[in-house]
Scaffold this motif. Structure first.
Motif, PDB file in Angstrom:
ATOM      1  N   ASP A  48       6.169 -56.606 -19.427  1.00 27.31           N
ATOM      2  CA  ASP A  48       6.065 -55.727 -18.261  1.00 27.31           C
ATOM      3  C   ASP A  48       4.830 -54.844 -18.308  1.00 27.31           C
ATOM      4  OD1 ASP A  48       8.651 -56.623 -17.446  1.00 27.31           O
ATOM      5  OD2 ASP A  48       9.538 -55.218 -18.892  1.00 27.31           O
ATOM      6  N   PHE A  49       4.326 -54.618 -19.530  1.00 25.77           N
ATOM      7  CA  PHE A  49       3.271 -53.613 -19.672  1.00 25.77           C
ATOM      8  C   PHE A  49       2.607 -53.789 -21.032  1.00 25.77           C
ATOM      9  CE2 PHE A  49       2.044 -49.425 -21.372  1.00 25.77           C
ATOM     10  CZ  PHE A  49       1.267 -48.911 -20.335  1.00 25.77           C
ATOM     11  N   ALA A  50       1.313 -53.555 -21.074  1.00 28.16           N
ATOM     12  CA  ALA A  50       0.583 -53.539 -22.348  1.00 28.16           C
ATOM     13  C   ALA A  50      -0.428 -52.399 -22.328  1.00 28.16           C
ATOM     14  CB  ALA A  50      -0.116 -54.862 -22.604  1.00 28.16           C
ATOM     15  N   GLU A  51      -0.722 -51.926 -23.519  1.00 29.15           N
ATOM     16  CA  GLU A  51      -1.592 -50.756 -23.666  1.00 29.15           C
ATOM     17  C   GLU A  51      -2.410 -50.902 -24.939  1.00 29.15           C
ATOM     18  OE1 GLU A  51       0.237 -46.545 -23.732  1.00 29.15           O
ATOM     19  OE2 GLU A  51       0.313 -47.312 -25.793  1.00 29.15           O
ATOM     20  N   ASN A 184      -4.665 -49.675 -20.088  1.00 26.60           N
ATOM     21  CA  ASN A 184      -3.386 -50.366 -19.917  1.00 26.60           C
ATOM     22  C   ASN A 184      -3.429 -51.353 -18.753  1.00 26.60           C
ATOM     23  OD1 ASN A 184      -2.750 -48.962 -17.444  1.00 26.60           O
ATOM     24  ND2 ASN A 184      -2.002 -47.230 -18.646  1.00 26.60           N
ATOM     25  N   THR A 185      -2.380 -52.134 -18.657  1.00 24.17           N
ATOM     26  CA  THR A 185      -2.324 -53.207 -17.670  1.00 24.17           C
ATOM     27  C   THR A 185      -2.073 -52.696 -16.255  1.00 24.17           C
ATOM     28  OG1 THR A 185      -0.009 -53.531 -18.323  1.00 24.17           O
ATOM     29  CG2 THR A 185      -1.639 -55.020 -19.273  1.00 24.17           C
ATOM     30  N   GLU A 186      -1.910 -51.393 -16.091  1.00 25.87           N
ATOM     31  CA  GLU A 186      -1.857 -50.828 -14.749  1.00 25.87           C
ATOM     32  C   GLU A 186      -3.246 -50.526 -14.224  1.00 25.87           C
ATOM     33  OE1 GLU A 186       0.662 -47.452 -15.245  1.00 25.87           O
ATOM     34  OE2 GLU A 186       2.514 -48.644 -15.279  1.00 25.87           O
ATOM     35  N   GLY A 187      -4.273 -50.861 -15.026  1.00 26.33           N
ATOM     36  CA  GLY A 187      -5.658 -50.714 -14.604  1.00 26.33           C
ATOM     37  C   GLY A 187      -6.293 -49.385 -14.949  1.00 26.33           C
ATOM     38  N   ARG A 188      -5.578 -48.535 -15.684  1.00 25.70           N
ATOM     39  CA  ARG A 188      -6.099 -47.220 -16.036  1.00 25.70           C
ATOM     40  C   ARG A 188      -6.844 -47.250 -17.369  1.00 25.70           C
ATOM     41  NH1 ARG A 188      -4.088 -42.519 -13.940  1.00 25.70           N
ATOM     42  NH2 ARG A 188      -4.181 -41.555 -16.014  1.00 25.70           N
ATOM     43  N   TYR A 189      -7.983 -46.574 -17.382  1.00 29.79           N
ATOM     44  CA  TYR A 189      -8.747 -46.399 -18.615  1.00 29.79           C
ATOM     45  C   TYR A 189      -9.140 -44.928 -18.697  1.00 29.79           C
ATOM     46  CZ  TYR A 189     -12.760 -46.535 -21.799  1.00 29.79           C
ATOM     47  OH  TYR A 189     -13.635 -46.291 -22.821  1.00 29.79           O
TER      48      TYR A 189
END
Length: 493
Positions: A48-51, A184-189
């Protein structure tokens, strides 16, 4: 069992230096294309998510004993942690080897642990601006170690000059310049640089009949090295020596229920331990906290408003972003006695259908983020501190706390009081020794009967332990009266 340590006393109003211009943004810790590749590998098996969490920390530690610098060390710790979440499963792997093959292996290992459904997607990230609650123009890592050591030498001289009964002075200075990046995989850096420093001084005095008493004081925060011009080591040393001398001739503390008055500042450690940990979302989700399922209920006196604030300027527990890349926040946890909210990291927030409150913190890249406090304090009331004391016919005044601990499941807490005085007819009496406060967090909050108008932060020494991870935190409290507190001592009251 969460613990707190490092006893201190209230901060002078001059503690924090004015914010200065922000230093230029440094070169990224890892190239963005590599971060995106690591995210893609982390999601190879689905999820569901990676960071990806990247950290580089320069640190300094100086110790003084017997009027000599015992040790002076500098170090560098750096590494990358990769986390993959699939439902309730979490895969985590890290590497202190920054070569690309090693980082890719860490990402692949985290993916295998989480065991998702498989994916071949790309995960582009974009830089997100972050707030600025601390500004240190010159990194602490760039300051000469000799200047840091000289702070302790000055403290030693001031402590020994304070009183002829001073027999021992121990001092410690520590700082770090910590750079972190989170993608993260939500596109945030996001990126942040977190400078942190503190000094502590312990003084031992010897009185009549070989009586020995100890005092400790210190401070610091996310402040530049120029902070020590407004909060000088001589002031730290003299306060530590004052505590030790003041408690010479202390009588045994009376045991039993008493009215207790807490001094402003570091006494907030009681709030941190007895209440704060029970509001962290991992304990809430698992149902192990006494506060689970009580949102909207009255859990304290209507005089009690508890706030956790990661945005305090230059505070020891302050964060521009947490260790998941979420901006720090000001959270009202208890308002006029009513439970309003919990402290969430991203994982527990998702599992509970909530949003992160910027409370996901980790000690280093070797650790998973968990819900943690930042700067936790009690909002001021309307009572004058002198009036609070005058109203107490007989009780205990707690000036300085030592360590403490709490059992989250039932709220039971125990705190050592390192400097305390009898209250007799509204005035401070003789110092007492071996005082311990024992109670249940919510019950103590319900017994709060006076809240002072003199809020004080602690001077910046708090260290909180949880799940094997230590984090810097801040606390604060105005003068506070709590009725019917169980006091452990060495004689029956």
């Amino acid at each position: 069992m969460p613990r707190a340590s490092a006893p201190t006393r209230r901060a002078p109003s001059s503690q924090l230096a004015p914010l200065a211009a922000r230093r230029p943004s440094p070169v990224p810790l890892l190239p963005q294309p590599l971060l995106e590749r690591l995210l893609a590998v982390a999601m190879e098996r689905g999820g569901d998510f990676a960071e990806v969490y990247v950290e580089r920390t320069h640190s300094t530690s100086v110790v003084l004993e017997e009027s000599r610098i015992k040790s002076a060390q500098t170090g560098l710790v750096q590494g990358v942690g990769v986390r993959v979440i699939s439902g309730g499963k979490v895969g985590y792997a890290f590497s202190d080897d920054w070569d690309e093959p090693a980082l890719l292996r860490a990402a692949s290992t985290a993916a295998m642990i989480a065991q998702g459904q498989g994916s071949e997607r790309a995960f582009p990230v974009s830089r997100v601006a972050v707030p600025s609650h601390y500004r240190v123009p010159t990194p602490l890592s760039d300051v000469e170690v000799s200047l840091k050591a000289s702070l302790l030498t000055r403290a030693d001289q001031a402590a020994r000059a304070f009183d002829s009964r001073v027999t021992q002075v121990n001092g410690a200075y520590a700082d770090q310049t910590r750079r972190l990046a989170v993608a993260n995989t939500e596109g945030r850096y996001t990126e942040d640089t977190q400078d942190l420093c503190r000094i502590s001084v312990q003084v031992v005095v010897q009185g009549k009949k070989n009586e020995r008493r100890t005092g400790m004081y210190g401070g610091g925060g996310r402040v530049p090295f120029t902070h020590w011009a407004t909060f000088p080591p001589e002031e730290v040393a003299r306060e530590a020596a004052r505590q030790a001398v003041a408690t010479l001739g202390a009588v045994d503390c009376a045991a039993g229920p008493q009215t207790v008055v807490l001094a402003p500042g570091w006494s907030g450690i009681l709030l941190h331990e007895a209440v704060g940990h029970g509001l962290e979302a991992d304990f809430i989700r698992k149902g192990t906290s006494l506060f689970a399922g009580k949102l909207g209920e009255k859990v304290a006196s209507e005089l009690v408003t508890v706030i956790d604030d990661g945005t305090v300027a230059s505070g020891r527990g302050s964060i521009n972003i947490d260790d998941e890349g979420t901006p720090g926040e000001r959270k009202v946890l208890i308002e006029n006695g009513v439970l309003k909210g919990y402290l969430y990291d991203s994982l527990n927030a998702k599992l509970m259908g909530q949003r992160s409150t910027g409370s996901g913190r980790r000690e280093s890249f070797r650790h998973l983020p968990i819900p943690r406090m930042t700067n936790t304090f009690l909002a001021p009331g309307n009572h004058h501190p002198d009036d609070i004391l005058k109203e107490v016919k007989r009780g205990l005044y707690c000036a300085t706390f030592g360590g403490g601990q709490v059992d989250i499941s039932n709220g039971n807490f125990v705190f050592e009081v390192s400097e305390a005085y009898q209250i007799e007819d509204g005035k401070l009496g003789r110092p007492v020794k071996n005082a311990i406060l024992i109670g249940v967090g919510p019950e103590a909050l319900k017994n709060v009967s006076r809240v002072g108008c003199d809020p004080q932060p602690d001077p910046g020494m708090g260290v909180c332990g949880k799940n094997g991870q230590s984090m810097p935190v801040g606390v604060g409290l105005p003068t506070l009266r709590i009725d019917n507190v169980t006091v452990g001592g060495t004689q029956v009251g």
